[in-house]
Design a protein around this motif. Sequence first.
Motif, PDB file in Angstrom:
ATOM      1  N   UNK A  80       0.826  -1.212   0.000  1.00 11.88           N
ATOM      2  CA  UNK A  80       0.000   0.000   0.000  1.00 11.88           C
ATOM      3  C   UNK A  80       0.862   1.265   0.000  1.00 11.88           C
ATOM      4  N   UNK A  81       1.908   1.253   0.838  1.00 10.23           N
ATOM      5  CA  UNK A  81       2.764   2.441   0.928  1.00 10.23           C
ATOM      6  C   UNK A  81       3.736   2.516  -0.241  1.00 10.23           C
ATOM      7  N   UNK A  82       4.434   1.418  -0.513  1.00  9.92           N
ATOM      8  CA  UNK A  82       5.479   1.443  -1.529  1.00  9.92           C
ATOM      9  C   UNK A  82       4.958   1.416  -2.952  1.00  9.92           C
ATOM     10  N   UNK A  83       4.104   0.443  -3.250  1.00  9.19           N
ATOM     11  CA  UNK A  83       3.613   0.285  -4.620  1.00  9.19           C
ATOM     12  C   UNK A  83       2.532   1.307  -4.941  1.00  9.19           C
ATOM     13  N   UNK A  84       1.498   1.381  -4.104  1.00 13.97           N
ATOM     14  CA  UNK A  84       0.342   2.216  -4.432  1.00 13.97           C
ATOM     15  C   UNK A  84       0.639   3.698  -4.221  1.00 13.97           C
ATOM     16  N   UNK A  85       1.000   4.078  -2.996  1.00 11.16           N
ATOM     17  CA  UNK A  85       1.253   5.494  -2.722  1.00 11.16           C
ATOM     18  C   UNK A  85       2.462   5.981  -3.509  1.00 11.16           C
ATOM     19  N   UNK A  86       3.508   5.146  -3.579  1.00  8.01           N
ATOM     20  CA  UNK A  86       4.693   5.535  -4.331  1.00  8.01           C
ATOM     21  C   UNK A  86       4.406   5.739  -5.809  1.00  8.01           C
ATOM     22  N   UNK A  87       3.663   4.797  -6.409  1.00  3.86           N
ATOM     23  CA  UNK A  87       3.341   4.893  -7.835  1.00  3.86           C
ATOM     24  C   UNK A  87       2.429   6.077  -8.125  1.00  3.86           C
ATOM     25  N   UNK A 238      -6.812   9.544  -1.668  1.00  2.31           N
ATOM     26  CA  UNK A 238      -5.766   8.560  -1.968  1.00  2.31           C
ATOM     27  C   UNK A 238      -5.009   8.181  -0.697  1.00  2.31           C
ATOM     28  N   UNK A 239      -4.513   9.186   0.018  1.00  2.24           N
ATOM     29  CA  UNK A 239      -3.740   8.916   1.234  1.00  2.24           C
ATOM     30  C   UNK A 239      -4.634   8.340   2.330  1.00  2.24           C
ATOM     31  N   UNK A 240      -5.861   8.851   2.435  1.00  2.00           N
ATOM     32  CA  UNK A 240      -6.794   8.324   3.428  1.00  2.00           C
ATOM     33  C   UNK A 240      -7.100   6.865   3.198  1.00  2.00           C
ATOM     34  N   UNK A 241      -7.163   6.473   1.930  1.00  2.00           N
ATOM     35  CA  UNK A 241      -7.407   5.084   1.562  1.00  2.00           C
ATOM     36  C   UNK A 241      -6.275   4.186   2.060  1.00  2.00           C
ATOM     37  N   UNK A 242      -5.037   4.629   1.868  1.00  2.00           N
ATOM     38  CA  UNK A 242      -3.865   3.848   2.281  1.00  2.00           C
ATOM     39  C   UNK A 242      -3.767   3.774   3.802  1.00  2.00           C
TER      40      UNK A 242
END
Length: 327
Positions: A80-87, A238-242
């Motif tokens: 969630x942090x690396x792949x999703x938020x990072x991408x 987006x951030x709230x989702x993660x």
Amino acid sequence: MILPAVAVLAGLVLLVWSAERFVGGAAATSRRLGLSPLLIGMLVIGFGTSAPELMVSGLAAAQGNPGLALGNAYGSNIANIGLILGLVALISPLAVHSGVIRRELPILGGVTLLSALLMWGGVISRGEGVLLLGLLTAFIAFSIFMARRGAGDPLATETEESLEVHPMSLGAGLAWTGIGLLLLVVSSRILVWGAVAIAQGFGVSDLIIGLTVVAVGTSLPELASSISALRRREHDLVLGNVVGSNLFNTLGVVGLAAVIAPIEVGTEVLLRDWSLMAVMTVVMAIFALGWRGRPGRINRFEGAALLSMFVAYTGWMIHLVMSGGGG
């Protein structure tokens, strides 16, 4: 090995599709029943996208594979942090305005630290699982209380706009919630069977499979939801989702799995997987909260840094499997 691989692929596809329908139906139903947009954004969407992790981990624990359950939860947090938020941040920098997210980030940090303390003895017991579920209940109650005071939060506005994109009647919302939930159960059973069979076939632990293939797969609903929100420039959503998903994974998913069956935790989980998860959580919080007067914002460079951490971790896990060290 072909049949288990097909089962994993089919299970993941059905899991992602059903999770999207479940979250969409649940959010629309909640709106029709009068739930505030802020609460829907904080709980229904953020927690709802973790429904795949909950189903997969609960089923894995019930079938005697608690390592898969723990790996799925912590691996999903890393993804969630690396792949999703990072991408997503690499595609478009994310500005953070929501006071709700700023309040939830320290809570996530505290919960992450607590998870290490619970694993210190080498097992997460049923009693500790009850504790995690109790904390989740307390957090939900706290969220409901704060939602009544934060109607003007940017997260509420973005959730309202998101709900207006695909409006549903109450009947349609209930129907999609039920259909999505049923298919989540079916797809989870298919996925767990295939993942366990692959782990046994390659001689690696179900923990490794949970941390990699299953974790990324069950995080795909969060990725789809985040990209959709990004297209509408709903950065706080987006951030709230993660953040909401990681809170639910750490408290609800691990808690439920431990209540079903105590989870034995090897030292490698604490030193390797939890440590990375904790570092990424702290880095995400620093980026999102800002420092030295800098406003909260995750830019492309910081997104690339988060994504690089995920890629390096995944590469190391693949190396462990290929070298026969996937214990």
